[in-house]
Motif scaffolding. Structure first.
Motif, mmCIF file in Angstrom:
data_model
loop_
_atom_site.group_PDB
_atom_site.id
_atom_site.type_symbol
_atom_site.label_atom_id
_atom_site.label_comp_id
_atom_site.label_asym_id
_atom_site.label_seq_id
_atom_site.Cartn_x
_atom_site.Cartn_y
_atom_site.Cartn_z
ATOM 1 N N LEU A 84 0.829 -1.782 0.585
ATOM 2 C CA LEU A 84 0.209 0.200 0.334
ATOM 3 C C LEU A 84 1.214 1.409 0.047
ATOM 4 C CD1 LEU A 84 -2.831 -1.121 2.301
ATOM 5 C CD2 LEU A 84 -2.902 -0.638 -0.018
ATOM 6 N N TYR A 85 1.648 1.128 0.725
ATOM 7 C CA TYR A 85 3.012 2.823 0.893
ATOM 8 C C TYR A 85 3.817 2.659 -0.212
ATOM 9 C CZ TYR A 85 6.799 5.338 3.198
ATOM 10 O OH TYR A 85 6.827 6.407 3.077
ATOM 11 N N ALA A 86 3.374 1.797 -1.410
ATOM 12 C CA ALA A 86 4.243 2.453 -2.026
ATOM 13 C C ALA A 86 3.069 2.426 -3.840
ATOM 14 C CB ALA A 86 5.062 1.105 -3.085
ATOM 15 N N ALA A 87 2.232 1.964 -3.566
ATOM 16 C CA ALA A 87 0.934 2.328 -4.389
ATOM 17 C C ALA A 87 0.666 3.550 -4.256
ATOM 18 C CB ALA A 87 -0.112 1.612 -4.218
ATOM 19 N N TRP A 88 0.215 4.170 -2.785
ATOM 20 C CA TRP A 88 0.155 5.779 -2.170
ATOM 21 C C TRP A 88 1.483 6.155 -3.065
ATOM 22 C CZ3 TRP A 88 -1.340 4.004 3.078
ATOM 23 C CH2 TRP A 88 -2.630 3.300 3.266
ATOM 24 N N SER A 89 2.638 6.263 -3.497
ATOM 25 C CA SER A 89 3.432 7.310 -3.449
ATOM 26 C C SER A 89 3.191 7.114 -5.117
ATOM 27 C CB SER A 89 5.063 6.979 -3.253
ATOM 28 O OG SER A 89 5.267 5.491 -4.311
ATOM 29 N N LEU A 90 2.176 6.634 -5.997
ATOM 30 C CA LEU A 90 2.014 6.303 -7.276
ATOM 31 C C LEU A 90 1.600 7.755 -7.904
ATOM 32 C CD1 LEU A 90 1.332 2.953 -8.315
ATOM 33 C CD2 LEU A 90 3.373 3.947 -9.339
ATOM 34 N N LYS A 91 2.080 8.734 -8.345
ATOM 35 C CA LYS A 91 1.659 9.896 -9.108
ATOM 36 C C LYS A 91 0.535 9.582 -10.099
ATOM 37 C CE LYS A 91 6.162 12.157 -9.733
ATOM 38 N NZ LYS A 91 6.952 13.068 -10.109
ATOM 39 N N THR A 92 -0.894 9.546 -9.278
ATOM 40 C CA THR A 92 -2.031 9.210 -9.994
ATOM 41 C C THR A 92 -2.750 10.140 -9.485
ATOM 42 O OG1 THR A 92 -2.436 7.776 -7.904
ATOM 43 C CG2 THR A 92 -1.947 6.738 -9.479
ATOM 44 N N GLU A 93 -3.326 11.070 -8.580
ATOM 45 C CA GLU A 93 -3.835 12.308 -8.553
ATOM 46 C C GLU A 93 -4.210 13.373 -9.589
ATOM 47 O OE1 GLU A 93 -5.196 11.789 -4.549
ATOM 48 O OE2 GLU A 93 -5.035 10.447 -5.939
ATOM 49 N N PRO A 94 -5.369 14.476 -10.064
ATOM 50 C CA PRO A 94 -4.966 14.894 -10.860
ATOM 51 C C PRO A 94 -4.498 15.808 -10.335
ATOM 52 C CG PRO A 94 -7.290 14.547 -9.682
ATOM 53 C CD PRO A 94 -6.294 13.417 -8.813
ATOM 54 N N ASP A 95 -3.104 16.839 -9.231
ATOM 55 C CA ASP A 95 -2.933 17.336 -9.197
ATOM 56 C C ASP A 95 -1.559 16.982 -8.874
ATOM 57 O OD1 ASP A 95 -2.942 16.007 -6.807
ATOM 58 O OD2 ASP A 95 -2.383 17.704 -5.297
ATOM 59 N N ASP A 96 -0.816 15.643 -9.386
ATOM 60 C CA ASP A 96 0.421 15.213 -9.772
ATOM 61 C C ASP A 96 0.925 15.355 -11.109
ATOM 62 O OD1 ASP A 96 0.295 13.963 -7.244
ATOM 63 O OD2 ASP A 96 -0.375 12.084 -8.145
ATOM 64 N N GLY A 97 0.295 16.385 -11.152
ATOM 65 C CA GLY A 97 0.613 17.285 -13.198
ATOM 66 C C GLY A 97 1.501 15.777 -14.119
ATOM 67 N N VAL A 98 1.107 15.084 -14.405
ATOM 68 C CA VAL A 98 1.010 13.800 -15.225
ATOM 69 C C VAL A 98 0.608 13.911 -16.441
ATOM 70 C CG1 VAL A 98 2.662 12.461 -13.283
ATOM 71 C CG2 VAL A 98 -0.118 12.220 -14.356
ATOM 72 N N ASP A 99 0.502 13.002 -17.818
ATOM 73 C CA ASP A 99 -0.433 13.741 -18.699
ATOM 74 C C ASP A 99 -1.306 12.632 -18.954
ATOM 75 O OD1 ASP A 99 1.090 10.985 -20.528
ATOM 76 O OD2 ASP A 99 2.301 12.119 -20.481
ATOM 77 N N GLN A 100 -2.234 12.493 -19.748
ATOM 78 C CA GLN A 100 -3.665 11.663 -19.585
ATOM 79 C C GLN A 100 -3.362 10.045 -19.821
ATOM 80 O OE1 GLN A 100 -6.735 12.196 -21.609
ATOM 81 N NE2 GLN A 100 -8.123 10.570 -21.480
ATOM 82 N N ALA A 101 -2.108 9.929 -20.508
ATOM 83 C CA ALA A 101 -1.521 8.155 -21.491
ATOM 84 C C ALA A 101 -1.176 7.899 -20.026
ATOM 85 C CB ALA A 101 -0.827 8.267 -22.344
ATOM 86 N N THR A 102 -0.256 8.463 -19.700
ATOM 87 C CA THR A 102 0.743 8.677 -18.041
ATOM 88 C C THR A 102 0.071 7.930 -16.848
ATOM 89 O OG1 THR A 102 2.493 9.619 -19.224
ATOM 90 C CG2 THR A 102 2.996 8.709 -16.979
ATOM 91 N N GLY A 103 -0.781 8.883 -16.649
ATOM 92 C CA GLY A 103 -1.842 8.923 -15.279
ATOM 93 C C GLY A 103 -2.202 7.762 -15.409
ATOM 94 N N THR A 104 -2.791 6.993 -17.096
ATOM 95 C CA THR A 104 -3.703 5.791 -17.292
ATOM 96 C C THR A 104 -2.741 4.716 -16.980
ATOM 97 O OG1 THR A 104 -5.224 7.566 -18.762
ATOM 98 C CG2 THR A 104 -5.180 4.696 -18.521
ATOM 99 N N MET A 105 -1.498 4.989 -17.210
ATOM 100 C CA MET A 105 -1.019 3.389 -16.608
ATOM 101 C C MET A 105 -0.832 3.496 -15.369
ATOM 102 S SD MET A 105 2.868 3.337 -18.245
ATOM 103 C CE MET A 105 3.471 4.761 -17.580
ATOM 104 N N LEU A 106 -0.249 4.528 -14.667
ATOM 105 C CA LEU A 106 -0.184 4.610 -13.456
ATOM 106 C C LEU A 106 -1.285 4.502 -12.608
ATOM 107 C CD1 LEU A 106 1.742 7.716 -13.103
ATOM 108 C CD2 LEU A 106 2.739 5.413 -13.122
ATOM 109 N N ARG A 107 -2.039 4.448 -12.564
ATOM 110 C CA ARG A 107 -3.743 4.224 -12.292
ATOM 111 C C ARG A 107 -3.749 2.122 -12.557
ATOM 112 N NH1 ARG A 107 -5.073 9.005 -13.378
ATOM 113 N NH2 ARG A 107 -6.202 8.659 -15.980
ATOM 114 N N ARG A 108 -3.082 2.167 -13.489
ATOM 115 C CA ARG A 108 -3.315 1.187 -13.835
ATOM 116 C C ARG A 108 -2.083 -0.234 -13.015
ATOM 117 N NH1 ARG A 108 -2.854 0.744 -18.753
ATOM 118 N NH2 ARG A 108 -0.579 0.534 -19.581
ATOM 119 N N TRP A 109 -1.403 0.225 -12.869
ATOM 120 C CA TRP A 109 -0.192 -0.289 -11.960
ATOM 121 C C TRP A 109 -0.285 -0.638 -10.380
ATOM 122 C CZ3 TRP A 109 5.047 2.327 -13.566
ATOM 123 C CH2 TRP A 109 4.884 2.419 -14.966
#
Length: 655
Positions: free
Chosen positions: A37-62
């Motif tokens: 859980l600790y590792a999962a919470w650190s991923l840049k998956t939040e709207p204010d994390d500044g990643v593009d849509q494709a990257t956000g989709t990939m990170l949320r999948r992880w």
């Protein structure tokens, strides 16, 4: 240090040694859950994390993949608790604080909190590797000391021993269960109170099952191993393979962009107090982060206290209440932990904070007559929060969730405190069909008054079973313009038969001739429709509202009118048997009475009350007083929920 022989079992010669070994297994499952859980919470998956849509989709999948593994670890922890209770012990939820000291677990099993990175991911793969795998540990996760653990001549006092993998540990436990059952007698070994067991009717977790004898104990161990910890067959849905797939995607992303950063720099082994030895720890000192960490750890510990209470109680109502509160607390903890991964830890270390999972010294079972007061008081304190909490959407979401838990806990506590002398008299029987108060206006319910009865139709519940237009075609006119309900054009008794045949409850009525309205059925039934919905006949409340005696509820997950079925199972080609295997034929003392159906947010349908769950052909699957029924369409244990809705990202409103 002598090499560990992977073919040799850990020596377990007594019930005491078995309980001791199971306690270590529980701590390992608990520790791994926290690390994932600790590792999962650190991923840049939040709207204010500044990643593009494709990257956000990939990170949320992880993130979904890692969280799904963590949920499996929760299930394993619960099954180890069931194993301990089954052999006369008690559930074990204590664990040492991070970082885990050398010697506490085998040298090859290093456990510490770290943000998501390729090294952390490789560490997870190493931890979940099948027996015989040569997957190395992640860079920087090598044991600080070389040591071994063993009995060293001890014969009576339990002592920690080494094992190569978690699968090796569970194989040894399985061997010991068989040996001790033969030595002591199976009934003597499995002497625990079966009322302590927590199964899928109480908690929706993948593979969760109760343990009452040797066969169910071995099956529980098989589930734990098969889901990921060192199974030789190396299943595609094992934890090991899931992490391998994330690693492959991560490597491809780094190949495209070597500067790619997937996660926030959360601290390695954050601590909330000044550590006596600072090496390998990050002290969280910034005021905003410290306040969030204080609340987050308090919520985590309340969750553990409620788990201990739920697993230790034998009363099913109190048991469910405590376990539900623990699960609700997890949803409040999640946004706090995400916030911590995005806040600076202190002014000296170049990293962010993180949830430290600090633990209390113990989680004793509270006396049932005082537990409600203690738990209600504590959740109220948590809901009020801390004065220095930052103003952020994640913190606001956590406080809102805690407020809801506090309100629910307080209400349940008041109900429990009521005595029979002050209880309200029994309510009148539920009138079939839509509530009279809802008829007319903008309710979406059409009603027409006839000579002998008022007929009502609630279109949003209709599944077009066509009993009305074929059974009373003069009253229910299909495909016409203008008035289409004519109650006086069909014999009253025949019209009532047609209404009773309507499976969805879309057709209701109220008699005007002095005769009784529809009576509750003598047996509450739920029929599982082949590749279709649940058809329920019982005096029901849905999310606390009386809805009559009949309803068809979505189980494919695709309805646009949840929780009701709208026929979407046809559109998506939903495939699910209406003939699941019989679980049990144990009778219920009472077969009728009120049935409460509660849709859980983004989760299953919780049912409480006497209910016979039947196959489409009428064969009994199981008789229950409580259950959680899959409504995402993904469970591998249909009709029961197994937690698959979380991995699937299922979304639906709750009660």
């Amino acid at each position: 240090m002598a090499a560990i022989d992977p073919s040799a079992d850990v020596e377990i010669r007594s019930r005491e040694q078995l309980l001791y070994t199971l306690a270590e297994a529980a701590e390992i499952e608990h520790n791994l859950m926290c690390c994932y859980l600790y590792a999962a919470w650190s991923l840049k998956t939040e709207p204010d994390d500044g990643v593009d849509q494709a990257t956000g989709t990939m990170l949320r999948r992880w993130q979904r993949a890692i969280v799904a593994v963590a949920i499996d670890e929760m299930s394993h922890l619960a099954m180890v608790a069931n194993l301990m209770a089954a052999i006369g012990g008690a559930a074990h939820f204590q664990r040492p604080n991070f970082p885990i000291a050398a010697g506490y677990h085998p040298a090859g099993l290093q456990v510490r909190l770290a943000p998501f990175s390729m090294a952390t991911l490789q560490h997870f793969i190493h931890l979940e590797r099948p027996e015989g795998s040569d997957e190395p540990d992640g860079e920087g996760f090598a044991p600080p000391l070389a040591y071994g653990r063993g009995l060293n001549g001890l014969e009576i006092m339990p002592s920690a021993q080494d094992f190569t993998t978690v699968g090796h540990l569970y194989r040894s436990i399985e061997t010991a269960l068989g040996t001790l059952a033969a030595q002591l007698g199976e009934a003597v070994l499995f002497c625990g109170d079966p009322r302590l067991q927590v199964g899928p009717s109480l908690v929706s977790l993948p593979g969760l099952a109760t343990v009452t004898d040797l066969a169910s104990a071995i099956r529980a161990i098989e589930v734990i191993v098969e889901q990921g910890e060192g199974h030789a067959s190396d299943r595609e849905d094992s934890h090991f393979r899931r992490f391998i797939r994330v690693r492959s995607e991560y490597a491809e992303a780094l190949a495209r962009d070597p500067a790619f950063v997937a996660a926030h720099p959360a601290a390695e082994n954050p601590v909330m107090r000044r550590p006596p030895a600072a090496a390998g720890r990050v002290w969280i000192q910034r005021e905003d982060a410290r306040a969030v960490l204080d609340l987050g750890n308090a919520v985590y510990n309340h969750m553990l206290r409620c788990l201990a209470q739920g697993f230790g109680d034998t009363d099913p109502t109190r048991k469910r209440r405590a376990l539900d509160t623990a699960i609700d607390a997890m949803f409040a903890l999640d946004p706090l932990a995400r916030e911590l991964a995005r806040l600076r830890a202190n002014d000296a270390d170049a990293c962010n904070a993180g949830l430290s999972f600090a633990t209390l010294r113990a989680y004793p079972f509270l006396a049932p007559d005082t537990a409600a007061t203690t738990l209600t008081e504590r959740i109220g304190e948590l809901a009020r929060g801390a004065t220095a909490l930052p103003d952020s959407p994640r913190v606001a979401a956590a406080l809102a969730a805690l407020g809801q838990i506090a309100a629910k806990t307080a209400a349940a506590s008041r109900v429990e405190a009521m005595t029979e002398a002050t209880a309200a008299p029994p309510a009148d029987p539920v009138v079939a069909g839509p509530p009279p108060a809802a008829v007319g206006g903008n309710s979406g319910i059409e009603s027409v008054e006839g000579r002998d009865l008022v007929i009502a139709f609630e279109g949003r519940r209709c599944i077009h079973a066509r009993f009305c237009v074929t059974g009373a075609p003069k009253t229910f006119l299909a495909n016409v313009q203008g008035p289409w309900l004519h109650p006086d054009d069909t014999d009253t008794d025949r019209l009532i038969e047609v209404a009773h045949a309507c499976p969805s409850g879309a057709i209701g009525y109220r008699r005007k001739d002095g005769k009784p309205d529809e009576a509750p059925p003598p047996v509450n039934l739920l029929n599982i429709r082949e590749a279709g919905p649940y058809a329920i006949r019982a005096p029901m409340t849905l999310a606390g509202r009386e809805i009559g005696h009949r309803a068809t509820l979505c189980r494919c997950g695709a309805s646009k009118n949840k929780p009701f079925c709208d026929g979407s199972h046809h559109d998506i080609g939903f495939a699910a048997s209406g003939e699941p295997a019989t679980v049990s034929l144990d009778p219920l003392p009472t077969r009728d009475g009120p049935l409460a159906v509660t849709p859980l947010a983004d989760g299953p349908l919780a049912v409480a009350g006497n209910l016979e769950i039947c196959a489409g052909t009428g064969r009994v699957v199981q008789r229950v007083t409580e259950a959680r029924l899959c409504r995402c369409g993904q469970s591998k244990t249909k009709p029961f929920c197994d937690g698959s809705h979380r991995a699937a990202g299922f979304q639906a409103d709750g009660a």
